[in-house]
Design a protein around this motif. Structure first.
Motif, mmCIF file in Angstrom:
data_model
loop_
_atom_site.group_PDB
_atom_site.id
_atom_site.type_symbol
_atom_site.label_atom_id
_atom_site.label_comp_id
_atom_site.label_asym_id
_atom_site.label_seq_id
_atom_site.Cartn_x
_atom_site.Cartn_y
_atom_site.Cartn_z
ATOM 1 N N PHE A 210 43.857 42.094 37.573
ATOM 2 C CA PHE A 210 44.786 40.991 37.818
ATOM 3 C C PHE A 210 46.036 41.168 36.968
ATOM 4 C CE2 PHE A 210 41.262 39.804 35.044
ATOM 5 C CZ PHE A 210 41.913 39.506 33.849
ATOM 6 N N ILE A 211 47.093 40.467 37.375
ATOM 7 C CA ILE A 211 48.355 40.442 36.644
ATOM 8 C C ILE A 211 48.765 38.985 36.468
ATOM 9 C CG2 ILE A 211 49.151 42.696 37.490
ATOM 10 C CD1 ILE A 211 50.973 41.108 39.469
ATOM 11 N N LEU B 25 43.028 32.285 38.502
ATOM 12 C CA LEU B 25 43.353 32.910 39.794
ATOM 13 C C LEU B 25 43.565 31.846 40.863
ATOM 14 C CD1 LEU B 25 40.847 35.895 39.706
ATOM 15 C CD2 LEU B 25 43.325 36.123 39.968
ATOM 16 N N ASN C 272 41.686 44.456 33.891
ATOM 17 C CA ASN C 272 40.438 43.818 34.289
ATOM 18 C C ASN C 272 39.924 43.005 33.101
ATOM 19 O OD1 ASN C 272 39.235 45.654 32.532
ATOM 20 N ND2 ASN C 272 38.501 46.981 34.173
ATOM 21 N N GLU D 277 50.536 46.863 33.233
ATOM 22 C CA GLU D 277 49.705 47.217 34.382
ATOM 23 C C GLU D 277 48.624 46.160 34.599
ATOM 24 O OE1 GLU D 277 46.415 50.135 32.263
ATOM 25 O OE2 GLU D 277 48.112 51.026 33.277
ATOM 26 N N PRO D 278 48.059 46.113 35.813
ATOM 27 C CA PRO D 278 46.945 45.176 36.037
ATOM 28 C C PRO D 278 45.804 45.470 35.063
ATOM 29 C CG PRO D 278 47.725 46.067 38.121
ATOM 30 C CD PRO D 278 48.404 46.856 37.028
ATOM 31 N N ILE E 129 47.245 36.804 39.444
ATOM 32 C CA ILE E 129 47.250 37.358 40.798
ATOM 33 C C ILE E 129 46.300 38.549 40.809
ATOM 34 C CG2 ILE E 129 48.666 38.385 42.628
ATOM 35 C CD1 ILE E 129 49.528 35.521 41.871
ATOM 36 N N LYS E 130 45.393 38.564 41.767
ATOM 37 C CA LYS E 130 44.413 39.644 41.877
ATOM 38 C C LYS E 130 45.087 40.906 42.408
ATOM 39 C CE LYS E 130 39.574 40.036 42.968
ATOM 40 N NZ LYS E 130 39.148 40.424 41.656
ATOM 41 N N LYS E 131 44.798 42.015 41.751
ATOM 42 C CA LYS E 131 45.273 43.343 42.159
ATOM 43 C C LYS E 131 44.079 44.272 42.143
ATOM 44 C CE LYS E 131 49.769 42.712 42.399
ATOM 45 N NZ LYS E 131 50.568 42.995 43.564
ATOM 46 N N GLY E 132 43.418 44.436 43.285
ATOM 47 C CA GLY E 132 42.198 45.236 43.341
ATOM 48 C C GLY E 132 41.117 44.580 42.510
ATOM 49 N N GLN E 133 40.545 45.331 41.574
ATOM 50 C CA GLN E 133 39.517 44.800 40.682
ATOM 51 C C GLN E 133 40.118 44.190 39.417
ATOM 52 O OE1 GLN E 133 36.193 44.676 41.397
ATOM 53 N NE2 GLN E 133 36.870 45.371 43.405
ATOM 54 N N GLU F 17 40.052 54.404 36.399
ATOM 55 C CA GLU F 17 40.163 54.866 37.789
ATOM 56 C C GLU F 17 40.360 56.376 37.845
ATOM 57 O OE1 GLU F 17 43.344 52.405 39.179
ATOM 58 O OE2 GLU F 17 41.967 50.880 39.917
#
Length: 129
Positions: A76-77, A64, A30, A27-28, A70-74, A113
């Motif tokens: 990254f992946i 990045l 932070n 999962e992404p 790659i940014k995914k919301g707050q 979240e």
């Protein structure tokens, strides 16, 4: 267009290990979660400082900007073009299971979240299998 696989060969060994960890995590993540995983691994950089200390804004932003992350919301992946090769490297190096175990102990972005939205907890799948 830049070939990310070739560009990844120019990264320092420490930067490459950070990307390997992100490639294994499903999962992404932070910055805080990535640092927790690296702390759980107890990995150190070439100067014998905790590798988690490298995961600060300048390095994260550079990875990045260069397309490695790659940014995914707050969060990254790992760039999809690199996930397979970097994950295979962890298997070849014998660290895949250690990374997976360290990730399972780290706080997950999904849990954070859910806590903020009061959504019911769901079982998380953190790592590639």
């Amino acid at each position: 267009m830049v070939n990310l696989s070739e560009a990844a060969q120019t990264l320092s060994p420490d930067e490459r290990r950070i990307l390997q960890v992100v490639s294994v995590v499903y999962e992404p993540v932070n910055q805080t979660a990535l640092q927790a995983i690296l702390n759980n691994l107890a990995w150190h950089d070439m100067q014998d400082h905790p590798l988690a200390g490298l995961v600060a804004r300048p390095l994260r932003e550079r990875l990045l900007d260069q397309g490695f992350l790659i940014k995914k919301g707050q969060a990254f992946i790992c760039a999809p073009e690199l996930v397979e090769s970097l994950t295979r490297e962890t298997v070849r190096l014998g660290v895949f299971n250690r990374i997976a175990a360290a990730a399972e102990l780290a706080p997950s972005l999904g849990e954070h979240e859910r806590a903020q939205t009061n959504a019911p907890s769901a079982q998380r799948t953190l790592c590639r299998q």
